[in-house]
Write an enzyme that holds these catalytic residues in place. Structure first.
Site: not given
Length: 613
Positions: A487, A521, A545, A547
């Site tokens: 991220y 991840y 995925h 979010h």
């Protein structure tokens, strides 16, 4: 390996309730009786005789412990002299034993009204004493045909007798679990009896007039008695030997011996004793039963019962009997219930009822965990250090405590309890540790990847209510990891947020944007949570995925994730966030891509409709 068994349930008729003494005459007639020999002490004889009326032709009140054959002979003379054709016994195990002895010699039907928790009334077992030797036999002819349980008959039972009689019943259930003849039905009944006795006995001891507690205890004792359909073991063998040879009180002897025999059997039948511990909700069954007896003022040593230590010479197993004579507490965790109660009581004045419940339940479960795991001081210190390091590594970008909650499944439990209560809405999912408040606002069609590499993904979604009507103006936050599983908050070299944005749905409740295809991840492994996963040999990976957090006035906030169908770790997502309803296709797209991103090769698309309540 499949285990075989043979089960022969008893055929006794059971009448249970309060005030059921009134049904005794009807039950006698049902059994074919018309002339009753009433076996009862004066305390109960008048009540039952009144209910029987003219059916009573004789009474006998001389029943004695361990059923001496000379007492049976006296009662048999009375029965024959009165030409009685039915025996009604009111009392504990001694009176029931006498009724059985008479039935075994004459075949007369028996109607038993127990006033204790002995359990003998539902067994085909008779123990008789002659010349100081107790002999036990088993026969279908010994089993009473009818048992009337009247809770009211137990209300006057003194607490000391209540305690020892109930522990006697507990012994039936415990021994049934390691009987060679154990079977699934008896096991289930035994465990229920153990739970019921452990729950109700302290309540009765605290308030002997508590009818509901007495009823639960009596019912549990009945269940325990039915367990005697299988053969008993070392405990009953020793108790019968001690009782017959030394004339020790029956239920008191059972009470003293049970914890010691259980401690011995933990080595001989560990699986059975583990089930007892589970039923009692304790780490060590033998120590827990000893502590229960102690807390209720029951006897814990053969010495208390007047037995000389030298009397035990030559009786095996000597270790069990010596421990029982001395009243030694079996090894195991100490009884810490008083401490737990004291800590819980310290929150009695908490003004907020919800806060009080949260705190007291937390204390109760924490203490339970510590006791059940036999938590060591070294382990406790490690846990304190672990939590300290979890806090120290956390900041506004790294939320290690959230990650800890996620990897222990707590986040998913809270999510399910809070959000997943309607089948009409899109399933929710955990928030995760990488959400950042106030993501950058973007226009429809924008590319939230900020030019990062990755397989292009066009996302086209609609926001509707549970009736399928669009929700215009819904605010939608989106965030995800890059193609390498990081991220933006994990990449300090990045200038500003990427792969996260805030959109506002249009008048049709729709929004569209470009991003990149998410990949599986690992969660951060360089902190305490990674250390925990590594120590448990658990992988750190999340299934791929994206979010979403959707907010609209008049609607519940939806926090969810959409997972790439066919992606890795769908069945073992390390934060337990995958739900079948959130696994969707991210197919390879065809045709010209929408504007907003330069696409030189293949691209994918995600089309999805969110339903919010």
């Amino acid at each position: 390996m499949t285990r075989g068994f043979v089960h022969s349930p008893s055929s006794a008729r059971v009448v249970f309730g309060a005030g059921t003494v009134a049904e005794v005459a009807e039950e006698v007639r049902r059994a074919g009786g018309s002339r009753v020999l009433l076996l009862a002490r004066p305390r109960h004889a008048e009540l039952v005789a009144e209910a029987l009326g003219e059916l009573v032709v004789a009474q006998f009140d001389g029943a004695r412990m361990h059923t001496p054959v000379e007492v049976t002979a006296q009662a048999l003379d009375v029965l024959k002299s009165a030409a009685a054709d039915c025996v009604v016994a009111v009392g504990g195990g001694s009176t029931t034993g006498l009724a059985k002895a008479l039935a075994a010699r004459t075949g007369v039907p028996q109607v038993i009204l127990p006033t204790t928790y002995a359990g003998s009334e539902v067994t085909p077992v008779l123990g008789e004493t002659e010349n100081g030797v107790k002999t036990t036999r088993r026969s279908p002819d010994i089993l009473p045909g009818t048992v009337i349980y009247d809770v009211n008959l137990t209300l006057g039972l003194p607490v000391p007798t209540t305690v020892t009689s109930a522990i006697n019943a507990l012994a039936h259930a415990v021994e049934a679990l390691y009987s060679p003849e154990a079977n699934p039905q008896v096991n289930a009944v035994a465990l229920q009896a153990i739970r019921g006795i452990a729950h109700s006995l302290p309540l009765v001891a605290a308030d002997p007039s508590d009818v509901d507690a007495r009823a639960e205890l009596l019912e549990s004792a009945w269940l325990a008695g039915t367990c005697l359909s299988v053969s008993m073991g070392l405990h009953h063998k020793l108790c019968h030997l001690l009782g017959g040879q030394f004339d020790l009180p029956h239920s008191e002897t059972h009470t003293v011996m049970l914890p010691q025999v259980m401690a011995y059997m933990e080595k001989e039948a560990p699986a059975a004793l583990a089930r007892v511990a589970e039923a009692l909700d304790v780490p060590d069954a033998a120590a827990a039963v000893y502590d229960l007896v102690t807390s209720l003022g029951g006897p814990t040593s053969l010495r208390e019962l007047g037995l000389a230590e030298s009397s035990l010479d030559g009786i095996e197993p000597a270790s069990v009997l010596r421990a029982a004579w001395a009243g030694q507490r079996p090894e195991g965790a100490p009884d810490l219930s008083a401490l737990t109660a004291q800590v819980i009581g310290s929150f009695d004045n908490t003004p907020d009822p919800r806060l009080k419940r949260l705190l007291t339940d937390l204390v109760r479960h924490l203490h339970h965990f510590a006791v059940h795991t036999d938590l060591t001081e070294q382990e406790w210190l490690f846990a304190i250090d672990f939590l300290t390091r979890t806090g120290q590594i956390s900041d506004d970008k790294r939320k290690e405590f959230v990650l800890l909650s996620d990897t222990l499944g707590v986040s998913s439990i809270v999510d399910a309890l809070t959000n997943s209560r309607s089948p009409l809405t899109t399933p929710s999912a955990v928030l995760g540790p990488f959400y950042v408040e106030g993501p950058p606002a973007m226009e429809h069609g924008a590319d939230i990847s900020g030019g990062l590499d990755g397989e292009p993904l066009w996302v086209s979604t609609a926001i509707v209510d549970t009736e399928g009507k669009p929700v215009p103006g819904a605010v939608v936050d989106v965030w995800q990891a890059n193609k390498d599983g990081f991220y933006d908050v994990q990449l300090p070299e990045l200038d500003g947020p990427v792969l996260r944005a805030r959109f506002v749905a249009d008048d049709q409740g729709r929004l569209e944007f470009w991003t990149t295809l998410p990949k599986e991840y690992p969660v951060p492994e360089d902190g305490p949570v990674g250390q925990m996963l590594n120590g448990a040999n658990r992988h750190p990976y999340r299934a791929p995925h994206v979010h979403f957090m959707i907010m609209a006035p008049g609607h519940h906030r939806l926090v969810t994730q959409l997972f790439v169908k066919g992606g890795l770790y769908m069945d073992s997502d390390t934060v337990f966030g995958v739900k079948n309803g959130l696994i969707v296709d991210f197919p390879v797209a065809e045709g010209a891509p929408p504007a907003g991103r330069e696409v030189t090769g293949g691209w994918r698309r995600l089309d999805y409709t969110f339903r919010i309540g």
